[in-house]
Write an enzyme that holds these catalytic residues in place. Structure first.
Site: not given
Length: 146
Positions: A55, A57, A120, A59, A75-76
Site C-alpha cells: 500500500y 506508494g 496526513d 495504488g 492513509h489510502d
C-alpha cells in the site's frame, strides 16, 4: 556565434524540454513528505516509503505485509473518505507545523483541508511508530499483494 555557444544553447533547450515533460508533484504529497520527516525526525528518507509493501506508494491491494504497510492502507482509506466528501486530497495544501512531538495541523477552518491534514498527520505518526523492514521495500506486488 561560436560553436561552443551553440552547444550550450542546445543543451539548455534540451534540458528545458525534458523538464517540461515531468509532471509537477501534487503539493499535498510534498507536504506529506515534510510531515513524515518531522514525525521520524529525519531518520529515514521519504522515498523509502514510496514503494513499500502493498500500500505504500501508488495504488494498493491485498493484505498489508506489516504494521508500516497497514499505516499506508489506513492513509489510502482516509484519502478515499476525503474524496467521498468531495475533497481532492492529493492537491490540497494546508497549514501545519513541526513540533518536538511531531507534526500538527495548524488552526484550519476549511473542512477538506482539516480532514486531509488530519489524514496526513496520523499517517506520518503511524509511520514513525512502525518498524521498517527492508525486505518489504520494492516487493513483487503480483505475488505478495493479492
Amino acid at each position: 556565434m561560436y560553436p561552443a555557444h551553440l552547444l550550450v544553447l542546445l543543451a539548455v533547450c534540451v534540458s528545458l524540454l525534458g523538464a517540461a515533460s515531468v509532471p509537477p508533484q501534487p503539493l499535498n504529497l510534498v507536504q506529506f513528505g515534510y510531515l513524515i520527516q518531522c514525525a521520524n525526525h529525519g531518520s529515514r528518507a521519504t522515498w523509502h516509503y514510496m514503494d513499500y509493501g502493498c500500500y505504500c506508494g501508488a495504488g494498493g491491494s491485498g493484505t498489508p505485509v506489516d504494521d508500516l504497510d497497514r499505516c499506508c492502507k489506513i492513509h489510502d482509506d482516509c484519502y478515499g473518505d476525503a474524496e467521498k466528501k468531495g475533497c481532492s486530497p492529493k492537491m490540497l495544501a494546508y497549514d501545519y507545523y513541526c513540533g518536538e512531538n511531531g507534526p500538527y495541523c495548524k488552526n484550519i477552518k476549511k473542512e477538506c483541508q482539516r480532514f486531509v491534514c488530519d489524514c496526513d498527520v496520523k499517517a506520518a505518526k503511524c509511520f514513525a511508530g512502525a518498524p521498517y523492514n527492508d525486505a518489504n521495500w520494492n516487493i513483487d506486488t503480483t505475488k505478495h499483494c493479492q
